[in-house]
Design a protein around this motif. Sequence first.
Motif, PDB file in Angstrom:
ATOM      1  N   PRO A 170      13.617   1.930  -4.496  1.00 35.47           N
ATOM      2  CA  PRO A 170      12.812   2.807  -3.622  1.00 35.47           C
ATOM      3  C   PRO A 170      13.067   4.287  -3.870  1.00 35.47           C
ATOM      4  O   PRO A 170      12.189   5.121  -3.634  1.00 35.47           O
ATOM      5  CB  PRO A 170      13.268   2.410  -2.207  1.00 35.47           C
ATOM      6  N   GLU A 171      14.270   4.608  -4.385  1.00 38.88           N
ATOM      7  CA  GLU A 171      14.603   6.016  -4.626  1.00 38.88           C
ATOM      8  C   GLU A 171      13.879   6.589  -5.841  1.00 38.88           C
ATOM      9  O   GLU A 171      13.773   7.808  -5.994  1.00 38.88           O
ATOM     10  CB  GLU A 171      16.123   6.181  -4.839  1.00 38.88           C
ATOM     11  N   PHE A 172      13.393   5.680  -6.717  1.00 37.71           N
ATOM     12  CA  PHE A 172      12.709   6.138  -7.933  1.00 37.71           C
ATOM     13  C   PHE A 172      11.214   6.159  -7.672  1.00 37.71           C
ATOM     14  O   PHE A 172      10.566   5.112  -7.551  1.00 37.71           O
ATOM     15  CB  PHE A 172      13.053   5.206  -9.104  1.00 37.71           C
ATOM     16  N   SER A 173      10.638   7.338  -7.590  1.00 32.45           N
ATOM     17  CA  SER A 173       9.225   7.481  -7.228  1.00 32.45           C
ATOM     18  C   SER A 173       8.354   7.459  -8.484  1.00 32.45           C
ATOM     19  O   SER A 173       8.430   8.362  -9.323  1.00 32.45           O
ATOM     20  CB  SER A 173       9.015   8.789  -6.470  1.00 32.45           C
ATOM     21  N   THR A 174       7.536   6.412  -8.632  1.00 31.72           N
ATOM     22  CA  THR A 174       6.619   6.303  -9.773  1.00 31.72           C
ATOM     23  C   THR A 174       5.516   5.309  -9.443  1.00 31.72           C
ATOM     24  O   THR A 174       5.687   4.442  -8.584  1.00 31.72           O
ATOM     25  CB  THR A 174       7.368   5.843 -11.042  1.00 31.72           C
ATOM     26  N   ILE A 216       0.833  -1.210   0.000  1.00 34.80           N
ATOM     27  CA  ILE A 216       0.000   0.000   0.000  1.00 34.80           C
ATOM     28  C   ILE A 216       0.863   1.254   0.000  1.00 34.80           C
ATOM     29  O   ILE A 216       0.524   2.269  -0.616  1.00 34.80           O
ATOM     30  CB  ILE A 216      -0.949  -0.007   1.228  1.00 34.80           C
ATOM     31  N   ASP A 217       2.022   1.181   0.678  1.00 30.80           N
ATOM     32  CA  ASP A 217       2.886   2.364   0.750  1.00 30.80           C
ATOM     33  C   ASP A 217       3.730   2.570  -0.506  1.00 30.80           C
ATOM     34  O   ASP A 217       4.545   3.492  -0.570  1.00 30.80           O
ATOM     35  CB  ASP A 217       3.800   2.285   1.979  1.00 30.80           C
ATOM     36  N   GLY A 218       3.553   1.694  -1.513  1.00 32.05           N
ATOM     37  CA  GLY A 218       4.269   1.856  -2.776  1.00 32.05           C
ATOM     38  C   GLY A 218       5.537   1.048  -2.892  1.00 32.05           C
ATOM     39  O   GLY A 218       6.060   0.862  -3.997  1.00 32.05           O
ATOM     40  N   HIS A 219       6.065   0.545  -1.793  1.00 32.06           N
ATOM     41  CA  HIS A 219       7.284  -0.259  -1.839  1.00 32.06           C
ATOM     42  C   HIS A 219       6.960  -1.682  -2.293  1.00 32.06           C
ATOM     43  O   HIS A 219       5.828  -2.151  -2.140  1.00 32.06           O
ATOM     44  CB  HIS A 219       7.965  -0.288  -0.468  1.00 32.06           C
ATOM     45  N   LEU A 220       7.976  -2.358  -2.813  1.00 28.56           N
ATOM     46  CA  LEU A 220       7.799  -3.731  -3.293  1.00 28.56           C
ATOM     47  C   LEU A 220       8.262  -4.710  -2.225  1.00 28.56           C
ATOM     48  O   LEU A 220       9.307  -4.529  -1.609  1.00 28.56           O
ATOM     49  CB  LEU A 220       8.610  -3.952  -4.574  1.00 28.56           C
TER      50      LEU A 220
END
Length: 803
Positions: free
Chosen positions: A763-767, A578-582
């Motif tokens: 994680p540093e690449f926000s998309t 949910i927080d966008g991380h894999l």
Amino acid sequence: MASNTTVKCPPPMKATSNGVFQGDDPLHFALPLVIIQICLVVLLTRALAYLLKPLRQPRVIAEIIGGILLGPSALGRNHKYLHAIFPPRSLTVLDTLANLGLLFFLFLVGLEMDPKALKRTGKKALSIALAGITLPFILGIGTSFALRATVSSGVSEGPFLVFMGVALSITAFPVLARILAELKLLTTDVGRMAMSAAAVNDVAAWILLALAIALSGTGHSPLVSLWVFLCGFGFIMLCVLIGPPIFKWVVRRCPDGEPVDEIYICATLAAVLAAGFVTDAIGIHALFGAFVLGILVPKEGPFAGALVEKVEDLVSGLFLPLYFVSSGLKTNVATIQGAQSWGLLVLVIFNACFGKIVGTVGVSLCCKIPFKEALTLGFLMNTKGLVELIVLNIGRDRGVLNDQTFAIMVLMALFTTFITTPVVLAIYKPARMARSEYKHRTIQRKQTSTQLRLLTCFQSTRTIPTLINLMEASRGTGKRGGLQVYAMHLMELSERSSAILMVHKARKNGMPLWRKSRDSNSNQVVVAFEALQHLDQVSIRPTTAISPMSTMHEDICTSAETKRVAMIILPFHKHQRIDGHLETTRGELRYVNRRVLEHAPCSVGILVDRGLGGTSHVSASNVDYTITVFFFGGHDDREALSYGALMAEHPGISLNVVRFTVDPKVIGENVHVDVNDQYSPEARSDDVEFLAEFKKKVSSNDSLKLEERVVSDGGETIDVIRSYSRCNLFLVGRMPEGQLVAALNKKSECPELGPVGNLLISPEFSTTASVLVVQQYRSQLTGDSLTSLKEEADTTEGEYDSE
């Protein structure tokens, strides 16, 4: 003259001891002794299963052999061991636990069966099943005369004839399914036919066994057998009338997505025990009551699945092996002495094999099945297993089979099952067919008007919406044959006994006697892909890979070869939180993906799913995607751009292509040192020619956009890539080539994605964009494409083994 000597009976065993410090020997008490017995059984059978694994033998072989080794045939020759670990007064407890485990196991077997599916059995399978029962049954009756004249003199003729006929005519349905899965024959015509015929055979065996038990009275009037049979029939009718309404009421109170109330599980298991008590009281064995109740439980909804989860591991892991040991303790191979006894063993084995194989082959040839496949069917149908041991144990307990006959029949069951795998491997080799030649192994091709074939793989329903939206985007226009999609469900074949539930998915219309789906996931998949099927010029065909994760890549590559697909699309082993991380979904998928990349007969794409189009299918009129392709150069980048160009034919999709070139000012300085050796003049020439062709398309198509970005180093390249984060899908080559690639960090967490793919999932690449990493087919991978997979092999296989 009457003897005055008295025999002192040993006192009954107490349940628990006071401990060794108070002078008690734990082996003289029931509970610690049964714990030792269970541990010994589990350790030995698991060790044997591990040793027999290279021979691809089913676990039932290890369990039968383990039981025989623990009994008087081997270790039991040491009477000190036998009286210490398996003393006669402990056998009642052991047999009770073994039969209790068997009771619940047969409830699970019934739970997995769907009687309505019997109607779907084809005429061929029905004919093969009947022939595979009739001829062995007749030969079994003939064999019984030879045995009665020699080692089984004095036994009751009627029950002995029926028991011998049933014992020779049985085919072990679950064991056969496991063998077919191990040999990867489930999805072949032979595998489907064998399973259909074995299902019919299994039902017939249970009916014949009920008849044999009813006949095996202990010297009472023949009317008693009739009463037993009629009461058994009445019990089944009563269950059929009362059971379904109650179970349907329970299922309605157990909605999907919510845990099943414990009271329903408890009540059902208590009903299983009650049904077992009634059938035991009638005289047809407690197993039948449990089996009948299992069949009546509705297969829809979470209730049946919850029952399996609660009961299966304990029963099949601990209690069921006790039944094989209980059989082994009754099996004394030493009773087979002399030429006559060994001759009878050979006769029984010959008749069992001859009846099954000749009966099956004869009818198969009449049904115009090729001889090799017919012979394979014959050996497959000759598989014995648990039901065979149940028949023999009941026969021995009822005095129909003596010790010598029992030992002969157990060895026959062991031999016929053991030879199945090696013989089938020798005579039937579908996997060794010559590598088929087909032209379109890539999406990049000269004839763009030909049909596009894709093999999309998924393991859970989580990735289904993105896959469907990706297929919608892949339709293109002007394809003569349209888009052909093979949707492959990756299903792991584990050691769990009911894992064979997955077998039914190998058939398009389900499998006789097996329920269509264990849960609602299958229905969701069907509905989702049916929606895509209605699209113009799109054909969807479901398929399934049922295999251990260690060999799943073989199924995928073989299927891609036979279906002549241009690209395999694999799920990434991580999913988005949910927080966008894999986070990792299945670590073993890394192993599968790596091996597919190495051995694929076509191009491969790994899909990192971040929700392309949301959580549902986006209709063609509502599609509004922006796809970005980063082009550095090389085979994989050309394949990625070719796929992007195909997607851009969709009216709702726009394609941005970013071509990276090195600033001429820095060539010869820091970048020149890191030039990738693979980027040969020929590759550079191919890129120039390919881009020239693509530029012609750009000039005539507003949805295509090509940007040239000149950069001087890796850091600047990454900054440019970050500026394109606002899109729906990234299409990138796995191992791009060119002067800039060496400047990117190749040492990454997931080498199967390559340097650019790893950057896009970091994680540093926000998309929020999904990523499809593409590898173009080459007859032999070389350089970094192969080296990165080999490096990955060491860590992945280590992790896989530890899991």
